[in-house]
Write a protein that holds these residues in place. Structure first.
Motif, mmCIF file in Angstrom:
data_model
loop_
_atom_site.group_PDB
_atom_site.id
_atom_site.type_symbol
_atom_site.label_atom_id
_atom_site.label_comp_id
_atom_site.label_asym_id
_atom_site.label_seq_id
_atom_site.Cartn_x
_atom_site.Cartn_y
_atom_site.Cartn_z
ATOM 1 N N THR A 77 -13.855 0.746 2.029
ATOM 2 C CA THR A 77 -13.138 -0.165 2.924
ATOM 3 C C THR A 77 -12.386 -1.283 2.214
ATOM 4 N N GLN A 78 -12.866 -1.713 1.049
ATOM 5 C CA GLN A 78 -12.248 -2.862 0.392
ATOM 6 C C GLN A 78 -11.237 -2.478 -0.682
ATOM 7 N N LEU A 79 -11.541 -1.451 -1.459
ATOM 8 C CA LEU A 79 -10.604 -1.077 -2.516
ATOM 9 C C LEU A 79 -9.224 -0.721 -1.977
ATOM 10 N N PRO A 80 -9.115 -0.030 -0.841
ATOM 11 C CA PRO A 80 -7.763 0.194 -0.304
ATOM 12 C C PRO A 80 -7.035 -1.125 -0.005
ATOM 13 N N ARG A 81 -7.771 -2.144 0.411
ATOM 14 C CA ARG A 81 -7.146 -3.444 0.672
ATOM 15 C C ARG A 81 -6.691 -4.087 -0.630
ATOM 16 N N TYR A 82 -7.490 -3.949 -1.677
ATOM 17 C CA TYR A 82 -7.074 -4.478 -2.976
ATOM 18 C C TYR A 82 -5.811 -3.772 -3.450
ATOM 19 N N ALA A 83 -5.781 -2.453 -3.264
ATOM 20 C CA ALA A 83 -4.602 -1.690 -3.678
ATOM 21 C C ALA A 83 -3.366 -2.160 -2.917
ATOM 22 N N ASP A 84 -3.493 -2.335 -1.603
ATOM 23 C CA ASP A 84 -2.366 -2.818 -0.795
ATOM 24 C C ASP A 84 -1.907 -4.194 -1.267
ATOM 25 N N PHE A 85 -2.879 -5.049 -1.569
ATOM 26 C CA PHE A 85 -2.577 -6.413 -2.003
ATOM 27 C C PHE A 85 -1.798 -6.403 -3.313
ATOM 28 N N PHE A 86 -2.254 -5.602 -4.275
ATOM 29 C CA PHE A 86 -1.582 -5.547 -5.569
ATOM 30 C C PHE A 86 -0.195 -4.919 -5.434
ATOM 31 N N GLU A 87 -0.056 -3.930 -4.579
ATOM 32 C CA GLU A 87 1.250 -3.336 -4.331
ATOM 33 C C GLU A 87 2.199 -4.366 -3.718
ATOM 34 N N GLN A 88 1.670 -5.144 -2.788
ATOM 35 C CA GLN A 88 2.477 -6.187 -2.156
ATOM 36 C C GLN A 88 2.939 -7.206 -3.196
ATOM 37 N N GLU A 281 -0.318 -0.634 -11.750
ATOM 38 C CA GLU A 281 -1.384 0.140 -12.408
ATOM 39 C C GLU A 281 -2.730 -0.136 -11.751
ATOM 40 N N TYR A 282 -3.006 -1.406 -11.485
ATOM 41 C CA TYR A 282 -4.270 -1.751 -10.838
ATOM 42 C C TYR A 282 -4.334 -1.181 -9.428
ATOM 43 N N ALA A 283 -3.233 -1.247 -8.703
ATOM 44 C CA ALA A 283 -3.200 -0.678 -7.358
ATOM 45 C C ALA A 283 -3.517 0.815 -7.413
ATOM 46 N N GLU A 284 -2.945 1.503 -8.388
ATOM 47 C CA GLU A 284 -3.218 2.929 -8.535
ATOM 48 C C GLU A 284 -4.686 3.178 -8.853
#
Length: 294
Positions: A77-88, A281-284
């Motif tokens: 639940t949280q890692l997808p949010r981190y990925a979205d945040f870093f992509e943003q 890279e982190y988002a990936e």
């Protein structure tokens, strides 16, 4: 974006464990390191919790189950949010044109608010999973917990007694991680920040002691509503912050944001390209980890 380190509020380490683990992830180089470390997050958390809680038998088994549950929840639940945040964040990096100071301040404030929210989510989940174990501690275990907290605070004081040169080196390392090689101008910015940062370790130590004494007293005496009191202290330690400590904490956050702003405003196109690439890279990495089964 640059990572800036400043003292954290006094709570048991397990209430800060996830943010610390994520900070560790972001200090490592290469996606393989991030993925490797995260795969061992549950072991690392259990090991550190056991530094505080003297558990045995069924308590130890329950701790392992709770840590596994947290790790699974966080991955899904949280890692997808981190990925979205870093992509943003990566999408907001303009390689060929730096933002104005006003635009950058707005972006950094929004990012800080987002990070606070992600931090809060993790602390709430971890506290709700671990607190039922804590309230079952017998008097001898509570005494041992008190001694373990005392030792941790003593070790923490020693760690923060660092020379200015060491602090500069740490900031330089983080600037290199996000921007690539820093310029002489950026090194001067870091030097000035370290030299002018206002931090009173006595205020920090007094606050940690105040928090620990209050938490342990409630845990021992178990007054009416004690479960909610303990939960509030874990999730919202700011509720026990006196005015002088709150002021210092706010000043530290403001100074950290100013450092990030100055470094980003001075970034070259090549550094902004490096930042954009690193964020993606982190988002990936986070998306890859989120897709894995625990």
């Amino acid at each position: 974006m640059t990572a800036t380190t400043f003292p954290q509020p006094a709570t048991f380490r397990f209430s800060r464990m996830l943010p610390l683990a994520l900070a560790l992830l972001l200090m490592l180089s290469g996606c393989s390191s991030v993925r490797l470390v995260y795969g061992h997050l549950d072991w690392w958390m259990e090991r550190n919790i056991n530094k505080y809680l003297d558990l045995g038998g069924t308590q130890e088994d329950l701790l392992e189950l709770r840590i596994d549950e947290f790790h699974r929840w966080h991955r899904q639940t949280q890692l997808p949010r981190y990925a979205d945040f870093f992509e943003q964040l990566a999408g907001q990096v303009d390689i060929n044109a730096a933002p104005t100071p006003t635009e950058l301040d707005t972006l950094l404030t929004q990012a800080e608010t987002r990070v606070d929210g992600l931090w809060h989510n993790a602390v709430v989940m971890l506290s709700d999973l671990i607190l039922p174990l804590v309230i079952q501690l017998d008097p001898a275990q509570i005494d041992q917990l008190e001694e373990n907290i005392r030792k941790e605070q003593e070790e923490s004081r020693k760690k923060w007694e660092k020379t200015e040169r060491k602090r500069i080196k740490e900031f330089r390392k983080q600037a290199d991680r996000w921007l690539g090689d820093v310029t002489d101008e950026q090194q001067a910015i870091i030097d000035r920040h370290v030299a002018t940062t206002q931090f009173d370790p006595k205020l920090r130590d007094a606050q940690r002691q105040r928090w620990a004494q209050t938490f342990l007293q409630v845990l021992r005496e178990k007054p009416e509503g004690y479960r909610q009191q303990l939960r509030t202290m874990l999730i919202d330690p700011q509720s026990l912050w006196p005015a002088d400590y709150q002021k210092m904490r706010q000043q530290l956050r403001t100074q950290a944001r100013q450092l990030a702003s100055e470094l980003l405003l001075s970034a070259t196109p090549e550094q902004r390209q490096h930042l954009k690439h690193t964020l993606r890279e982190y988002a990936e990495d986070f998306r890859h980890l989120a897709a894995q089964k625990h």
